[in-house]
Design an enzyme around this catalytic site. Structure first.
Site, PDB file in Angstrom:
ATOM      1  CG  HIS A 143      32.368  44.473  17.468  1.00 52.07           C
ATOM      2  ND1 HIS A 143      31.742  45.199  18.458  1.00 52.07           N
ATOM      3  CD2 HIS A 143      33.691  44.790  17.566  1.00 52.07           C
ATOM      4  CE1 HIS A 143      32.643  45.922  19.111  1.00 52.07           C
ATOM      5  NE2 HIS A 143      33.829  45.691  18.591  1.00 52.07           N
ATOM      6  CG  ASN A 215      33.896  49.777  21.704  1.00 52.35           C
ATOM      7  OD1 ASN A 215      33.333  49.188  20.792  1.00 52.35           O
ATOM      8  ND2 ASN A 215      35.189  49.654  21.938  1.00 52.35           N
ATOM      9  CG  HIS A 407      37.678  51.631   7.122  1.00 47.26           C
ATOM     10  ND1 HIS A 407      38.662  51.369   8.048  1.00 47.26           N
ATOM     11  CD2 HIS A 407      38.331  52.130   6.034  1.00 47.26           C
ATOM     12  CE1 HIS A 407      39.833  51.684   7.553  1.00 47.26           C
ATOM     13  NE2 HIS A 407      39.669  52.159   6.333  1.00 47.26           N
ATOM     14  CE1 TYR A 430      35.837  48.436  12.889  1.00 51.63           C
ATOM     15  CE2 TYR A 430      38.099  48.571  13.646  1.00 51.63           C
ATOM     16  CZ  TYR A 430      36.755  48.504  13.924  1.00 51.63           C
ATOM     17  OH  TYR A 430      36.308  48.500  15.220  1.00 51.63           O
TER      18      TYR A 430
END
Length: 771
Positions: A143, A215, A407, A430
């Site tokens: 990402h 997503n 996160h 994360y």
């Protein structure tokens, strides 16, 4: 969090309220500067027009543009400061050092004479170069390529019976920051590659920060986080030559996903049109995992989160995506930024699918803890619970878009996790990533990450600590600080994990039997597609696998496809020139889910771009009214002409936003020809290769206009022409009775026909499918 009572009910009048909000947003944006909106396309770089020469009259920094906003002014411990946001920006009229010392010169190093050596005592040189050397931070492993915007989320209150999360109470408004991204590419890769997109939302609630990190595809490649390094290593460029960038069309990716067949469902979504979205504004978003909502009495409900775009779910066609990758690799981030600047604020409805929280955590035979499975909307409808509106661009990309830290473990009371094994790994990964990227554990104190709720965490020191903590007892229990901070109970909005019964078993590394079905849901997805969408999937698989070198990888991929559907396998096998293998598993009888198809509905026009081809030689009296009518419909018209500058429209100057040299059909959702322009002065191959690209029956029309028409036709876009533009259609060999081509004497009627076609995104009937 602000409660704003509204006369309309959250459910029955929601569509009316949304339409009114959109209209009000658009009217507000147009009121900023109606002339600017009509004369110049979105994308103005500064708050004011630049002067011809370098300005010499000292003054302070210009304000941000009207479409821009920054993080709200809260301190590093979450307390509102009431500070003017401008105070966090640069100030003063004069160039200074980082310590505020004014500089009289910054173009030359301090030297021993004009031709002498540079002196070590040049503190300004060392400060400037040292800071430059450290400007970049490590990009995200995945990402890395992203764009973002500020906005607001307004809750309908329809989820309040299921969760005590305060931001989901009726008519509560919560500021948000949303980041969209690709997965595989580096920060410098192109936007329009075939890839999964991230859709991450940070809710700055009064009870703490909630991150919904999802997503645009509702399933994942893997079922367990321990495989995440494997799928990313397989998808990234080959380690020996760093090729290819931001693509899955290579051997290592297909080697992995054809051996690890739990990836089949996600791969099929990626090979569909979902893998090449038209815009971030036209993407669905999914929380992927199953979450648990907890109500005020402790009752629990399992849910899946969905973001539904008001503009519909739309995609590029593959050739279009490839052209855009070269013409404008920033296509998606530019589209998002320009739409917000133009006042076409993107909107999504947040919805939830709900399921009983049973010990089995299954629904209609579907394991809710398997992140490679969906629950069809026909079995569990998506219930709307709130509206997201993105209404401001960041003021600084690095400070906001690049430094924002998401996160999945950033939760608020009333929202809890489940035992999804992929989610468990993300809860670790994360946090670990943010510490690595942002230089230490205090990344939450960066302005874009600061909670809007009071923070008293007893965490101290560390790199980049910006809070000035007081007290002598950062531990509990204590008496030296009067016992502060104290523990809270559920009645004081404490976050309390839901007391879920943990199954008793022996430790083992294995997946449950319910995770072993890798083909029935891919088969459902394939059967849910329209013939046109199926053709695109076959083409995508054929393209990607033909990019692979190893024959064994291609043959193995065909075996996987044979287990999904014979027609899919046959189509790809024909493109690869390979025999059709038999299926190795029995077909499951599955019902299609019409909600998975992108085609067949109509959608709003907000932010759609219409290229208006104009020329002073004819039809100019119709251009300005057409532009105004297009804007009134919510679209963004752009004047395209032979040269830059202005055109004379009935004695008024009309700004040209694109020239034939700079325009490409991929930038527009539709074309409207108000003229058939003669070849421009630069219509020669030596200056612009596009000018020699299209064979033409007429030397009277600029060949780049014919290229615009040719590409727009191939990509299924609506095309309109007035009587003055009809000559160009004839030269491009596009008959007036071609589907999606409108010709008429009245420019307003032609535009009305175009906007009606735009509601369906493309003119798919031009391309009858063979399957």
């Amino acid at each position: 969090m602000t409660a704003n009572p509204s006369p309309e009910g959250p459910a029955q009048d929601r569509d009316t309220a949304q339409d009114r909000d959109t209209a009000e947003n658009r009217d507000t944006a147009q009121a900023r500067d109606t002339t600017q909106a009509r004369e110049a396309a979105p994308g103005r770089p500064g708050a004011k027009p630049a002067s011809l020469g370098e300005p010499t009259d000292p003054h302070g920094p210009l304000p941000p543009k009207p479409d821009q906003s920054g993080p709200e002014t809260v301190g590093p411990t979450g307390q509102a400061t009431g500070e003017d946001p401008a105070r966090s920006s640069q100030s003063g009229a004069y160039l200074t050092t980082a310590q505020g010392n004014r500089l009289y010169e910054s173009d030359h190093s301090l030297k021993a004479g004009s031709r002498g050596p540079v002196l070590l005592q040049d503190h300004h040189l060392r400060e400037k170069i040292t800071h430059f050397d450290h400007e970049r931070i490590p990009e995200r492993v995945v990402h890395a390529r992203g764009a973002a915007a500020h906005g607001v989320f307004r809750s309908y209150g329809t989820a309040s019976r299921l969760t005590r999360a305060a931001f989901l109470a009726e008519e509560v408004e919560t500021p948000v920051f949303v980041r969209f991204s690709t997965v595989l590419g580096s920060r410098g890769s192109a936007d329009t590659v075939r890839d999964t997109r991230g859709f991450a939302t940070k809710f700055y609630t009064d009870e703490g920060t909630f991150d919904l990190v999802g997503n645009n595809i509702p399933v994942f490649f893997i079922q367990d986080a321990v495989k995440f390094p494997d799928i990313i290593h397989a998808g990234k460029p080959h380690p020996d030559n760093e090729i290819p960038q931001a693509q899955s069309a290579h051997d290592t990716f297909w080697d992995f996903v054809t051996l690890h067949t739990e990836a089949t469902h996600h791969t099929l979504w990626n090979m569909s049109d979902r893998g090449i979205p038209r815009s971030f504004r036209m993407m669905e978003g999914f929380g992927v995992h199953t979450f648990r909502l907890v109500d005020a009495e402790g009752g629990t409900t399992l849910v899946k989160f969905h973001w539904k775009p008001r503009l519909g779910v739309h995609s590029l066609v593959w050739e279009e995506a490839q052209i855009v990758g070269g013409m404008d690799p920033d296509f998606h981030r530019r589209d998002l930024h320009d739409a917000i600047e133009a006042g076409a604020f993107p909107q999504w409805e947040l919805g939830i699918q709900t399921f009983p929280d049973t010990p089995e955590q299954t629904f209609e035979g579907i394991d809710l803890l398997d992140p490679t499975k969906i629950v069809p909307e026909e079995l569990a409808p998506v219930q709307p619970i709130g509206l997201l509106t993105l209404n401001a661009n960041p003021k600084n990309f690095f400070a906001e878009t690049e430094q924002v830290a998401f996160h999945p473990g950033h939760l608020v009371p009333g929202i809890d996790i489940t035992d999804d094994p992929l989610l468990a790994g993300r809860l670790f990964s994360y946090l670990d990533t943010q510490i690595s990227r942002l230089g230490g554990p205090n990344f939450a104190q960066l302005p874009i990450n600061r909670p809007h709720a009071p923070v008293n965490d007893m965490l101290r020191d560390g790199m980049h600590q910006t809070a000035v903590h007081t007290g002598v007892a950062p531990y509990r229990p204590n008496s030296l600080d009067g016992g502060c901070p104290f523990l809270a109970g559920a009645d004081n909005a404490a976050y309390i994990e839901s007391p879920v019964q943990v199954p008793t078993s022996t430790k083992r590394r294995e997946a449950p039997e319910s995770f072993s079905d890798h083909f029935s849901q891919p088969r459902m997805f394939w059967r849910s597609m329209t013939p046109t969408e199926r053709e695109h999937i076959i083409a995508a698989y054929t393209f990607e696998l033909n990019k692979c070198y190893e024959q064994a990888v291609k043959e193995r991929a065909l075996t996987v496809l044979a287990n999904i559907d014979p027609t899919l396998c046959e189509g790809v096998a024909a493109g690869l020139g390979l025999p059709i293998p038999p299926a190795t598993v029995p077909f499951t009888d599955v019902e299609p889910s019409p909600a998975l198809s992108q085609l067949g509905q109509t959608w709003p026009l907000d932010g759609r771009v219409i290229g208006v081809v104009a020329d002073e030689a004819g039809g100019m009296d119709t251009v300005r009214p057409v532009l105004e009518a297009a804007e009134a419909a919510g679209a963004i018209p752009m004047v395209v002409a032979a040269a830059g500058g202005t055109l004379d429209a009935g004695g008024e100057a009309l700004a040209v936003q694109r020239t034939f040299a700079t325009a490409r059909s991929t930038e527009f959702d539709a074309l409207l020809l108000t003229a058939s322009p003669a070849p421009g002065l630069d219509a020669q191959g030596v200056r612009d290769a596009k000018a020699g690209h299209v064979a033409t029956d007429s030397a009277t029309v600029d060949p780049r206009v014919l290229l615009l028409l040719d590409e727009a036709y191939r990509h299924g876009k609506a095309i309109g022409a007035t009587a003055e533009g009809a000559t160009a259609l004839e030269a491009a060999r596009l008959p007036a009775d071609t589907p999606g081509v409108i010709v008429g004497d009245d420019a307003q009627q032609v535009l009305a026909g175009l906007t009606e076609l735009l509601g369906g995104h493309r003119v798919w009937q031009r391309f009858p499918a063979s399957i």
